[in-house]
Design an enzyme around this catalytic site. Structure first.
Site, PDB file in Angstrom:
ATOM      1  N   CYS A  17       0.862  -1.197   0.000  1.00 18.12           N
ATOM      2  CA  CYS A  17       0.000   0.000   0.000  1.00 18.12           C
ATOM      3  C   CYS A  17       0.891   1.237   0.000  1.00 18.12           C
ATOM      4  CB  CYS A  17      -0.969  -0.027   1.187  1.00 18.12           C
ATOM      5  SG  CYS A  17      -0.160  -0.004   2.797  1.00 18.12           S
ATOM      6  N   ARG A  23      -3.287  -0.687   5.369  1.00 18.54           N
ATOM      7  CA  ARG A  23      -3.875  -1.731   4.526  1.00 18.54           C
ATOM      8  C   ARG A  23      -2.966  -2.940   4.331  1.00 18.54           C
ATOM      9  NH1 ARG A  23      -5.155   2.359  -0.199  1.00 18.54           N
ATOM     10  NH2 ARG A  23      -3.249   3.216   0.723  1.00 18.54           N
ATOM     11  N   ASP A 134      -8.155   4.018   1.202  1.00 17.46           N
ATOM     12  CA  ASP A 134      -7.226   4.401   2.256  1.00 17.46           C
ATOM     13  C   ASP A 134      -8.001   4.812   3.509  1.00 17.46           C
ATOM     14  OD1 ASP A 134      -5.363   5.585   3.842  1.00 17.46           O
ATOM     15  OD2 ASP A 134      -4.631   6.998   2.331  1.00 17.46           O
TER      16      ASP A 134
END
Ligand code: 4NP
Length: 173
Positions: A17, A23, A134
């Site tokens: 990420c 993440r 996000d």
């Protein structure tokens, strides 16, 4: 993505990420947890990285950790930056969104590794637009949303990879 997976030559995956604190640590932790549950530890190496250098050395974000803990999963990552060496070394590189996918693809100038660079949500039965949003600036619900996308994708991906291990064990016996 298809290859023989053995204990001597484990399958190497990396989740990627932007910051490597929300993440992709969730991806790493969840996938490792599922691997452990299925007793397949010897067949896989799991890691995560970020395309930015903002958070190098940091543990996973506290909300990501809290969310994973609610589901009985510990996140043990320490943030690192995705490198050319990772591009060469891993069997499967799983980008968390389209921007990160593009940034990884830019490192692969001649497209040599194109086959192994994918969106993680390519493996989500309900992939939406392919991105994991996000969660960094939002509330806890965003982190749970990330967790559920990751869980669905990882379960599905591990089903496919486990099938490759089973086929190989069948061939060898
Ligand atoms: P991640 O989340 O890419 O899922 O780790 C983010 C973490 C930090 C920032 C952005 C996204 N940041 O801008 O610092």
């Amino acid at each position: 993505m298809k290859r023989t997976i053995t204990k001597k030559d484990p399958y190497k995956l990396i989740f990627v990420c932007l910051g490597n604190i929300c993440r992709s640590p969730t991806g790493e932790g969840v996938f490792q947890h599922l691997v452990n549950e299925r007793g397949l530890q010897s067949y896989f190496q799991v890691d995560s990285a970020g395309t930015s250098a903002f958070h190098i050395g940091e543990p996973a974000n506290s909300k990501s950790q809290w969310t994973a803990n609610q589901h009985g999963i510990k996140l043990n990552s320490k943030a690192s930056r995705f490198t050319m060496r990772d591009l060469e070394e891993y069997d499967l590189i799983l980008a968390m969104d389209h921007d990160n996918l593009q940034n990884i693809q830019k490192l692969d100038k001649n497209g040599k590794y194109a086959d192994k660079i994918k969106l993680m949500r390519d493996f989500d039965p309900t992939p939406g637009d392919g991105s994991v949003p996000d969660p960094y600036y939002g509330g806890i619900q965003g982190f749970e949303n990330v967790f559920q996308m990751v869980l669905r994708s990882c379960n599905n991906l591990l089903d496919e990879l486990e099938e490759m291990i089973i086929e190989n064990v069948r061939r060898e016996t």
